[in-house]
Enzyme design. Structure first.
Site, PDB file in Angstrom:
ATOM      1  N   LYS A  22       0.837  -1.210   0.000  1.00  0.00           N
ATOM      2  CA  LYS A  22       0.000   0.000   0.000  1.00  0.00           C
ATOM      3  C   LYS A  22       0.867   1.253   0.000  1.00  0.00           C
ATOM      4  O   LYS A  22       0.657   2.167  -0.796  1.00  0.00           O
ATOM      5  CB  LYS A  22      -0.910   0.021   1.234  1.00  0.00           C
ATOM      6  CG  LYS A  22      -1.539   1.396   1.487  1.00  0.00           C
ATOM      7  CD  LYS A  22      -2.414   1.437   2.727  1.00  0.00           C
ATOM      8  CE  LYS A  22      -1.724   1.822   4.000  1.00  0.00           C
ATOM      9  NZ  LYS A  22      -1.573   3.242   4.279  1.00  0.00           N
ATOM     10  N   ASN A  23       1.828   1.313   0.926  1.00  0.00           N
ATOM     11  CA  ASN A  23       2.564   2.566   1.077  1.00  0.00           C
ATOM     12  C   ASN A  23       3.539   2.838  -0.071  1.00  0.00           C
ATOM     13  O   ASN A  23       4.015   3.957  -0.224  1.00  0.00           O
ATOM     14  CB  ASN A  23       3.260   2.622   2.448  1.00  0.00           C
ATOM     15  CG  ASN A  23       2.226   2.831   3.554  1.00  0.00           C
ATOM     16  OD1 ASN A  23       1.084   3.211   3.289  1.00  0.00           O
ATOM     17  ND2 ASN A  23       2.609   2.554   4.795  1.00  0.00           N
ATOM     18  N   CYS A 116      -5.301   8.129   8.396  1.00  0.00           N
ATOM     19  CA  CYS A 116      -5.340   7.641   9.783  1.00  0.00           C
ATOM     20  C   CYS A 116      -4.802   8.718  10.707  1.00  0.00           C
ATOM     21  O   CYS A 116      -3.601   8.950  10.790  1.00  0.00           O
ATOM     22  CB  CYS A 116      -4.505   6.373   9.924  1.00  0.00           C
ATOM     23  SG  CYS A 116      -5.356   4.907   9.333  1.00  0.00           S
ATOM     24  N   ARG A 121      -0.136  14.702  12.633  1.00  0.00           N
ATOM     25  CA  ARG A 121       0.981  14.249  11.801  1.00  0.00           C
ATOM     26  C   ARG A 121       1.425  15.415  10.918  1.00  0.00           C
ATOM     27  O   ARG A 121       0.901  15.627   9.836  1.00  0.00           O
ATOM     28  CB  ARG A 121       0.563  13.027  10.980  1.00  0.00           C
ATOM     29  CG  ARG A 121       0.257  11.826  11.885  1.00  0.00           C
ATOM     30  CD  ARG A 121      -0.436  10.714  11.147  1.00  0.00           C
ATOM     31  NE  ARG A 121       0.408  10.000  10.215  1.00  0.00           N
ATOM     32  CZ  ARG A 121      -0.036   9.094   9.349  1.00  0.00           C
ATOM     33  NH1 ARG A 121      -1.304   8.801   9.303  1.00  0.00           N
ATOM     34  NH2 ARG A 121       0.794   8.497   8.528  1.00  0.00           N
ATOM     35  N   ASP A 304       3.902   0.385  12.127  1.00  0.00           N
ATOM     36  CA  ASP A 304       2.631  -0.114  11.582  1.00  0.00           C
ATOM     37  C   ASP A 304       2.313  -1.533  12.064  1.00  0.00           C
ATOM     38  O   ASP A 304       1.207  -2.026  11.855  1.00  0.00           O
ATOM     39  CB  ASP A 304       2.655  -0.083  10.046  1.00  0.00           C
ATOM     40  CG  ASP A 304       2.751   1.332   9.519  1.00  0.00           C
ATOM     41  OD1 ASP A 304       2.455   2.276  10.272  1.00  0.00           O
ATOM     42  OD2 ASP A 304       3.149   1.501   8.345  1.00  0.00           O
ATOM     43  N   ARG A 396      -8.603  -0.206   3.969  1.00  0.00           N
ATOM     44  CA  ARG A 396      -7.622   0.712   3.378  1.00  0.00           C
ATOM     45  C   ARG A 396      -6.281   0.026   3.168  1.00  0.00           C
ATOM     46  O   ARG A 396      -5.503   0.456   2.323  1.00  0.00           O
ATOM     47  CB  ARG A 396      -7.425   1.928   4.291  1.00  0.00           C
ATOM     48  CG  ARG A 396      -8.707   2.714   4.475  1.00  0.00           C
ATOM     49  CD  ARG A 396      -8.483   3.914   5.311  1.00  0.00           C
ATOM     50  NE  ARG A 396      -7.312   4.604   4.788  1.00  0.00           N
ATOM     51  CZ  ARG A 396      -6.682   5.567   5.408  1.00  0.00           C
ATOM     52  NH1 ARG A 396      -7.099   5.969   6.583  1.00  0.00           N
ATOM     53  NH2 ARG A 396      -5.641   6.134   4.869  1.00  0.00           N
TER      54      ARG A 396
HETATM   55  N1  EPU Z   1       7.050  14.038  11.040  1.00  0.00           N
HETATM   56  C1  EPU Z   1       7.264  15.346  11.339  1.00  0.00           C
HETATM   57  N2  EPU Z   1       7.249  16.259  10.318  1.00  0.00           N
HETATM   58  C2  EPU Z   1       7.049  15.907   9.030  1.00  0.00           C
HETATM   59  C3  EPU Z   1       6.809  14.554   8.738  1.00  0.00           C
HETATM   60  C4  EPU Z   1       6.820  13.626   9.762  1.00  0.00           C
HETATM   61  O1  EPU Z   1       7.478  15.708  12.492  1.00  0.00           O
HETATM   62  O2  EPU Z   1       7.057  16.770   8.158  1.00  0.00           O
HETATM   63  C5  EPU Z   1       7.086  13.019  12.128  1.00  0.00           C
HETATM   64  C6  EPU Z   1       5.739  12.311  12.283  1.00  0.00           C
HETATM   65  O3  EPU Z   1       4.871  13.020  13.113  1.00  0.00           O
HETATM   66  C7  EPU Z   1       6.172  10.988  12.862  1.00  0.00           C
HETATM   67  C8  EPU Z   1       7.533  10.729  12.201  1.00  0.00           C
HETATM   68  O4  EPU Z   1       7.982  11.987  11.741  1.00  0.00           O
HETATM   69  O5  EPU Z   1       6.352  11.085  14.240  1.00  0.00           O
HETATM   70  C9  EPU Z   1       7.518   9.772  11.028  1.00  0.00           C
HETATM   71  O6  EPU Z   1       6.503  10.138  10.108  1.00  0.00           O
HETATM   72  P1  EPU Z   1       6.634   9.845   8.549  1.00  0.00           P
HETATM   73  O7  EPU Z   1       6.630  11.122   7.811  1.00  0.00           O
HETATM   74  O8  EPU Z   1       7.781   8.909   8.312  1.00  0.00           O
HETATM   75  O9  EPU Z   1       5.265   9.116   8.269  1.00  0.00           O
HETATM   76  P2  EPU Z   1       4.366   9.273   6.983  1.00  0.00           P
HETATM   77  O10 EPU Z   1       5.212   9.387   5.785  1.00  0.00           O
HETATM   78  O11 EPU Z   1       3.307  10.277   7.193  1.00  0.00           O
HETATM   79  C10 EPU Z   1       4.337   6.717   6.427  1.00  0.00           C
HETATM   80  C11 EPU Z   1       3.281   5.677   6.272  1.00  0.00           C
HETATM   81  C12 EPU Z   1       2.702   5.340   7.644  1.00  0.00           C
HETATM   82  C13 EPU Z   1       3.829   4.866   8.548  1.00  0.00           C
HETATM   83  C14 EPU Z   1       4.944   5.908   8.613  1.00  0.00           C
HETATM   84  C15 EPU Z   1       6.153   5.453   9.392  1.00  0.00           C
HETATM   85  C16 EPU Z   1       2.375   6.210   4.112  1.00  0.00           C
HETATM   86  C17 EPU Z   1       1.258   6.735   3.308  1.00  0.00           C
HETATM   87  N3  EPU Z   1       2.221   6.194   5.415  1.00  0.00           N
HETATM   88  O12 EPU Z   1       3.676   7.853   6.987  1.00  0.00           O
HETATM   89  O13 EPU Z   1       1.809   4.279   7.420  1.00  0.00           O
HETATM   90  O14 EPU Z   1       3.333   4.647   9.838  1.00  0.00           O
HETATM   91  O15 EPU Z   1       5.383   6.238   7.276  1.00  0.00           O
HETATM   92  O16 EPU Z   1       6.692   4.303   8.855  1.00  0.00           O
HETATM   93  O17 EPU Z   1       3.385   5.786   3.573  1.00  0.00           O
HETATM   94  C18 EPU Z   1      -0.055   2.929   7.834  1.00  0.00           C
HETATM   95  O18 EPU Z   1       0.221   2.324   6.786  1.00  0.00           O
HETATM   96  O19 EPU Z   1      -0.916   2.518   8.672  1.00  0.00           O
HETATM   97  C19 EPU Z   1       0.646   4.163   8.142  1.00  0.00           C
HETATM   98  C20 EPU Z   1       0.233   5.034   9.043  1.00  0.00           C
END
Ligand code: EPU
Length: 417
Positions: A22-23, A116, A121, A304, A396
């Protein structure tokens, strides 16, 4: 609204084939619009998030043909248009349209993403990256408006190794003049998958999967064909479910290296794990030891998978500590597991789990992985039917979940409220 009903007490047995990730999919779909001609993606998972993404691309003017596990995206007629509301709000990953549209057209207006929302975030690191590439970013009534006359390569140090920020910057930098270097980049396998696609489209990216990624932008990107990597989170969830039911399951069509942290932790608990080239076999044991788990960025134990892992740890003897160092408060599954009799206390970013018996109950999934946790718990219950509502969250991220579990011998069915 639909709910899942699960009669516990049946060890999972057999083989499950894992779909594409998915991601990765939700990043590769927007990446495809950087091309001037057709991109074909194979191993596309059948998920509601993917379906919504396809509709978003169509809204922007792309032609999308999805047949079986293959999708053909022709973005040649696509235009940038403001997307302040509507479907962008349904998905977290709609933020990738910012990088992709900025790269291709020099502008993007996208409503702040949904998805989610287990905790705030932020996307400050995405914005910092776009600004470093020369873009102006404005937050306007809940939408982010980004524009640049010309994108120029830059050196960007991420304060947090964010998956989304790393990918979004790679997308925009693919069309920037000169080289962009991302330091403290995220190292998740999905980032390598996106880099592989962009390279096949003509960009020159090195270092994906390490903390320093170098992207040399190009003037135009061409179409290509790419197969999406297997979903390590779905795979890990089946590994955990197999262990929780004391089953014997071959999890097939995966990259075992992506699951090393789970494999190691399950072995530490006493689960029998056999690794093959493209599959992993899990054989449950009558008793498991309590362990401590720290959810971290890749290659650490995936955040996750911490929710499903919480359910498995309720089946271990003794007290386990499970800490999430990626998200500070991703514990919406805990009160629901407690309804099922679990003995769990959350202190700060740590769940303290004392092993014991789970009972069937009516519970609600508040987000995708919380839903996975409740499914694992429902399967692990010795007797009785667990009702899990909030199935739309589970849809999802888990391709064909009910059929897969049934093939493994579980008694699971859907019903409407
Ligand atoms: N963060 C910041 N600032 C930013 C971006 C992130 O402070 O600009 C913080 C977040 O709050 C968090 C950490 O950095 O504490 C990591 O967040 P990240 O940006 O890596 O997460 P994401 O890209 O929003 C993706 C996956 C998530 C998964 C995370 C971590 C997708 C669409 N989502 O989210 O997947 O938990 O990486 O591996 O790729 C899921 O599949 O259930 C899911 C939530």
């Amino acid at each position: 609204m639909e709910k899942l009903l699960i009669r516990g007490g049946r060890p999972l047995r057999g083989t499950v084939a894992i779909s594409g990730a998915k991601n990765s999919a939700v990043a590769l779909l927007p990446a495809s619009i950087l091309a001037e001609s057709e991109v074909v993606l194979d191993n596309l998972p059948h998920l509601s998030d993917v379906a919504v993404y396809c509709e978003l691309l169509e809204e922007l003017g792309a032609s999308v043909q999805w047949t079986g596990d293959t999708i053909r995206i022709d973005p040649s007629a696509l235009r940038s248009k403001p997307m302040p509301n509507g479907k962008v709000k349904l998905l977290r990953a709609s933020y990738y349209l910012m990088g992709a549209l900025l790269g291709r057209f020099g502008e993007a207006t996208i409503g702040l993403p949904g998805g989610c929302n287990f905790e705030p975030r932020p996307i400050d690191q995405h914005i910092k990256g776009f600004e470093a590439l020369g873009a102006t970013v404005r937050n306007d009534h809940g939408s982010v408006h980004i524009s640049a006359k010309k994108l120029k390569g830059a050196k960007i140090y991420l304060d947090v190794a964010s998956v989304g920020a790393t990918i979004n910057i790679m997308l925009a930098a693919s069309r920037a003049e000169g080289a962009t270097i991302i330091e403290n980049a995220a190292k998740e396998p999905e980032i390598i998958d996106v880099a592989t696609l962009l390279n096949a489209m003509g960009v020159k990216i090195k270092g994906a999967g390490t903390e320093t990624i170098r992207i040399e932008g190009v003037e135009s990107l061409h179409g290509c064909r790419h197969s999406i990597i297997p979903d390590r989170i779905q795979a890990g969830t089946y590994m955990i479910a197999a262990a929780a039911t004391g089953g014997d399951v071959l999890i097939d069509n995966i990259i075992p290296k992506h699951l090393e942290a789970v494999t190691a932790k399950l072995r530490e608990m006493g689960v029998n794990v056999e690794e093959f080239d493209e599959s992993i076999r899990i054989v449950g044991a009558p008793e498991y030891s309590a362990v401590d788990v720290k959810a971290l960025a890749y290659p650490g134990f995936a955040t996750d998978l911490q929710s499903p892992m919480t359910s498995l740890l309720t089946q271990a003897k003794g007290v386990s500590l499970l800490s999430d160092y990626v998200y500070s408060n991703r514990f919406k599954h805990v009160p629901e597991l407690m309804r099922m009799g679990a003995n769990i206390r959350v202190e700060g970013r740590t769940a303290i789990i004392e092993g014991g018996r789970l009972n069937a109950a009516k519970v609600r999934a508040a987000d995708l992985r919380a839903g996975a946790s409740l499914v694992v718990a429902g399967l692990a219950v010795e007797d009785g039917v667990t009702e899990v509502s909030g199935v739309e969250f589970i849809d999802r991220g888990y391709d064909n979940l009910v059929d897969n579990l049934r093939l493994l011998g579980a008694e699971v069915w859907r019903d409407s409220d």
